[in-house]
Scaffold this motif. Sequence first.
Motif, PDB file in Angstrom:
ATOM      1  N   MET A  26       0.838  -1.187   0.000  1.00  0.00           N
ATOM      2  CA  MET A  26       0.000   0.000   0.000  1.00  0.00           C
ATOM      3  C   MET A  26       0.882   1.249   0.000  1.00  0.00           C
ATOM      4  SD  MET A  26      -2.967   1.101   2.727  1.00  0.00           S
ATOM      5  CE  MET A  26      -3.634  -0.560   2.679  1.00  0.00           C
ATOM      6  N   THR A  27       0.561   2.231  -0.854  1.00  0.00           N
ATOM      7  CA  THR A  27       1.362   3.433  -0.934  1.00  0.00           C
ATOM      8  C   THR A  27       1.058   4.364   0.237  1.00  0.00           C
ATOM      9  OG1 THR A  27      -0.281   4.619  -2.245  1.00  0.00           O
ATOM     10  CG2 THR A  27       1.342   3.277  -3.451  1.00  0.00           C
ATOM     11  N   ARG A  28       1.969   5.306   0.433  1.00  0.00           N
ATOM     12  CA  ARG A  28       1.761   6.291   1.489  1.00  0.00           C
ATOM     13  C   ARG A  28       0.503   7.115   1.205  1.00  0.00           C
ATOM     14  NH1 ARG A  28       4.451   9.016   5.451  1.00  0.00           N
ATOM     15  NH2 ARG A  28       3.951  11.225   5.721  1.00  0.00           N
ATOM     16  N   ALA A  29       0.302   7.481  -0.073  1.00  0.00           N
ATOM     17  CA  ALA A  29      -0.884   8.266  -0.425  1.00  0.00           C
ATOM     18  C   ALA A  29      -2.160   7.509  -0.083  1.00  0.00           C
ATOM     19  CB  ALA A  29      -0.855   8.609  -1.910  1.00  0.00           C
ATOM     20  N   SER A  30      -2.191   6.202  -0.396  1.00  0.00           N
ATOM     21  CA  SER A  30      -3.375   5.413  -0.097  1.00  0.00           C
ATOM     22  C   SER A  30      -3.623   5.337   1.404  1.00  0.00           C
ATOM     23  CB  SER A  30      -3.212   3.999  -0.667  1.00  0.00           C
ATOM     24  OG  SER A  30      -4.353   3.211  -0.389  1.00  0.00           O
ATOM     25  N   THR A  31      -2.548   5.184   2.173  1.00  0.00           N
ATOM     26  CA  THR A  31      -2.690   5.114   3.634  1.00  0.00           C
ATOM     27  C   THR A  31      -3.205   6.426   4.198  1.00  0.00           C
ATOM     28  OG1 THR A  31      -0.890   3.502   3.782  1.00  0.00           O
ATOM     29  CG2 THR A  31      -1.458   4.695   5.785  1.00  0.00           C
ATOM     30  N   VAL A  32      -2.660   7.545   3.736  1.00  0.00           N
ATOM     31  CA  VAL A  32      -3.098   8.856   4.215  1.00  0.00           C
ATOM     32  C   VAL A  32      -4.568   9.088   3.873  1.00  0.00           C
ATOM     33  CG1 VAL A  32      -2.812  11.347   3.914  1.00  0.00           C
ATOM     34  CG2 VAL A  32      -0.808   9.880   4.183  1.00  0.00           C
ATOM     35  N   LEU A  33      -4.957   8.721   2.658  1.00  0.00           N
ATOM     36  CA  LEU A  33      -6.347   8.895   2.246  1.00  0.00           C
ATOM     37  C   LEU A  33      -7.280   7.998   3.057  1.00  0.00           C
ATOM     38  CD1 LEU A  33      -5.768   9.123  -1.584  1.00  0.00           C
ATOM     39  CD2 LEU A  33      -6.842  10.893  -0.181  1.00  0.00           C
ATOM     40  N   LYS A  34      -6.816   6.806   3.367  1.00  0.00           N
ATOM     41  CA  LYS A  34      -7.634   5.900   4.177  1.00  0.00           C
ATOM     42  C   LYS A  34      -7.843   6.467   5.584  1.00  0.00           C
ATOM     43  CE  LYS A  34      -7.170   1.556   3.432  1.00  0.00           C
ATOM     44  NZ  LYS A  34      -6.702   0.156   3.364  1.00  0.00           N
ATOM     45  N   LEU A  35      -6.785   7.023   6.159  1.00  0.00           N
ATOM     46  CA  LEU A  35      -6.903   7.646   7.481  1.00  0.00           C
ATOM     47  C   LEU A  35      -7.785   8.887   7.422  1.00  0.00           C
ATOM     48  CD1 LEU A  35      -3.197   7.308   8.702  1.00  0.00           C
ATOM     49  CD2 LEU A  35      -5.183   6.023   9.528  1.00  0.00           C
ATOM     50  N   THR A  36      -7.700   9.623   6.321  1.00  0.00           N
ATOM     51  CA  THR A  36      -8.562  10.789   6.142  1.00  0.00           C
ATOM     52  C   THR A  36     -10.022  10.370   6.071  1.00  0.00           C
ATOM     53  OG1 THR A  36      -6.804  11.939   4.950  1.00  0.00           O
ATOM     54  CG2 THR A  36      -9.041  12.794   4.683  1.00  0.00           C
ATOM     55  N   TYR A  37     -10.277   9.275   5.358  1.00  0.00           N
ATOM     56  CA  TYR A  37     -11.640   8.757   5.292  1.00  0.00           C
ATOM     57  C   TYR A  37     -12.144   8.387   6.689  1.00  0.00           C
ATOM     58  CZ  TYR A  37     -15.508   5.544   4.458  1.00  0.00           C
ATOM     59  OH  TYR A  37     -16.727   4.916   4.504  1.00  0.00           O
ATOM     60  N   ALA A  38     -11.311   7.715   7.466  1.00  0.00           N
ATOM     61  CA  ALA A  38     -11.718   7.323   8.816  1.00  0.00           C
ATOM     62  C   ALA A  38     -12.042   8.552   9.663  1.00  0.00           C
ATOM     63  CB  ALA A  38     -10.613   6.496   9.472  1.00  0.00           C
ATOM     64  N   ALA A  39     -11.232   9.606   9.533  1.00  0.00           N
ATOM     65  CA  ALA A  39     -11.480  10.831  10.296  1.00  0.00           C
ATOM     66  C   ALA A  39     -12.777  11.502   9.844  1.00  0.00           C
ATOM     67  CB  ALA A  39     -10.295  11.789  10.132  1.00  0.00           C
ATOM     68  N   LEU A  40     -12.981  11.578   8.529  1.00  0.00           N
ATOM     69  CA  LEU A  40     -14.216  12.162   8.012  1.00  0.00           C
ATOM     70  C   LEU A  40     -15.432  11.368   8.474  1.00  0.00           C
ATOM     71  CD1 LEU A  40     -13.200  13.008   4.327  1.00  0.00           C
ATOM     72  CD2 LEU A  40     -14.033  14.652   6.020  1.00  0.00           C
ATOM     73  N   ALA A  41     -15.310  10.039   8.452  1.00  0.00           N
ATOM     74  CA  ALA A  41     -16.417   9.194   8.882  1.00  0.00           C
ATOM     75  C   ALA A  41     -16.750   9.429  10.354  1.00  0.00           C
ATOM     76  CB  ALA A  41     -16.086   7.725   8.643  1.00  0.00           C
ATOM     77  N   ALA A  42     -15.722   9.574  11.186  1.00  0.00           N
ATOM     78  CA  ALA A  42     -15.944   9.811  12.613  1.00  0.00           C
ATOM     79  C   ALA A  42     -16.625  11.156  12.843  1.00  0.00           C
ATOM     80  CB  ALA A  42     -14.614   9.744  13.357  1.00  0.00           C
ATOM     81  N   VAL A  43     -16.146  12.184  12.126  1.00  0.00           N
ATOM     82  CA  VAL A  43     -16.739  13.519  12.285  1.00  0.00           C
ATOM     83  C   VAL A  43     -18.177  13.530  11.789  1.00  0.00           C
ATOM     84  CG1 VAL A  43     -16.613  15.925  11.516  1.00  0.00           C
ATOM     85  CG2 VAL A  43     -14.530  14.719  12.196  1.00  0.00           C
ATOM     86  N   ASP A  44     -18.408  12.948  10.613  1.00  0.00           N
ATOM     87  CA  ASP A  44     -19.761  12.960  10.054  1.00  0.00           C
ATOM     88  C   ASP A  44     -20.718  12.153  10.923  1.00  0.00           C
ATOM     89  OD1 ASP A  44     -21.319  13.810   7.556  1.00  0.00           O
ATOM     90  OD2 ASP A  44     -21.809  11.687   7.727  1.00  0.00           O
ATOM     91  N   THR A  45     -20.249  11.057  11.480  1.00  0.00           N
ATOM     92  CA  THR A  45     -21.091  10.262  12.371  1.00  0.00           C
ATOM     93  C   THR A  45     -21.472  11.069  13.611  1.00  0.00           C
ATOM     94  OG1 THR A  45     -20.156   8.160  11.620  1.00  0.00           O
ATOM     95  CG2 THR A  45     -21.146   8.196  13.817  1.00  0.00           C
ATOM     96  N   ALA A  46     -20.494  11.767  14.179  1.00  0.00           N
ATOM     97  CA  ALA A  46     -20.772  12.587  15.364  1.00  0.00           C
ATOM     98  C   ALA A  46     -21.765  13.700  15.036  1.00  0.00           C
ATOM     99  CB  ALA A  46     -19.477  13.171  15.908  1.00  0.00           C
ATOM    100  N   LEU A  47     -21.594  14.326  13.891  1.00  0.00           N
ATOM    101  CA  LEU A  47     -22.509  15.397  13.492  1.00  0.00           C
ATOM    102  C   LEU A  47     -23.918  14.857  13.274  1.00  0.00           C
ATOM    103  CD1 LEU A  47     -20.261  17.330  10.931  1.00  0.00           C
ATOM    104  CD2 LEU A  47     -20.934  18.127  13.206  1.00  0.00           C
ATOM    105  N   SER A  48     -24.005  13.688  12.651  1.00  0.00           N
ATOM    106  CA  SER A  48     -25.325  13.120  12.363  1.00  0.00           C
ATOM    107  C   SER A  48     -26.051  12.690  13.629  1.00  0.00           C
ATOM    108  CB  SER A  48     -25.193  11.935  11.412  1.00  0.00           C
ATOM    109  OG  SER A  48     -24.519  10.848  12.041  1.00  0.00           O
ATOM    110  N   ALA A  49     -25.307  12.331  14.671  1.00  0.00           N
ATOM    111  CA  ALA A  49     -25.916  11.886  15.928  1.00  0.00           C
ATOM    112  C   ALA A  49     -26.329  13.047  16.822  1.00  0.00           C
ATOM    113  CB  ALA A  49     -24.936  10.987  16.687  1.00  0.00           C
TER     114      ALA A  49
END
Length: 236
Positions: free
Chosen positions: A1-24
């Motif tokens: 896995m490339t560094r770019a893919s890893t960074v984007l995956k972590l960004t997705y996880a952060a966005l998912a956490a924030v959006d979940t908190a906002l939706s709740a």
Amino acid sequence: MTRASTVLKLTYAALAAVDTALSASPKPAHHRARRFTKPLLLPTLAASFASDPRVRRSPLRRSTLAGQAGGWVGDVALLGDEPKHFALGASAFAAGHAAYIGGLLAQRDPEASPAKPAAVGAAWAVGAPRTLLAAYRTAPALAPVLAGYSVMLSGTAAAATVLGPQIPADARRATLAGAGLFLLSDSILGLRKFVLTDPPAWMEGAVMATYTGAQFLIADGAARAGRIDPEPRAGA
């Protein structure tokens, strides 16, 4: 896995956490903020997926990207509150699941037992009619769209149960878990929107937590499907 893919995956996880908190949150301002977070989810996940070197060899590459595209249209559409927005969102998700199903069935095991897909169908027959009937009573025009979408969603779960041995075992497990989470997410969504009269705010957060997890696992399974396992050593 490339560094770019890893960074984007972590960004997705952060966005998912924030959006979940906002939706709740019960605060309207927090839900308005989701106009900035929710549309970024699937493009970020797709970019992480596409930049993973394993994906170039994955037989599920195209179907997964198409499924993510359908999910993105659905995410954006469901930011609206009117029935037409819900109908568009459900239709887009159905198209995304059609792509997932096509990719998975192309990799099915021809000797797979029909028992597991039949179990998924039985679960649909037990759980879906109540939600669809409630949807018909609440918004009759939406019921046919929801019925079609629920069938496509269950089809993804059923197709995930019959992947062949050419797909690595960990890829099969991730894909099946993702399809199962998708079913759970939409079950909660159906209860919240059509069955319960005064659903608690946290239920929308549960919908997003399971949904973002589902999309992640389906993408992860597709990426793992492109892995080339090392050949066993001589004499091993």
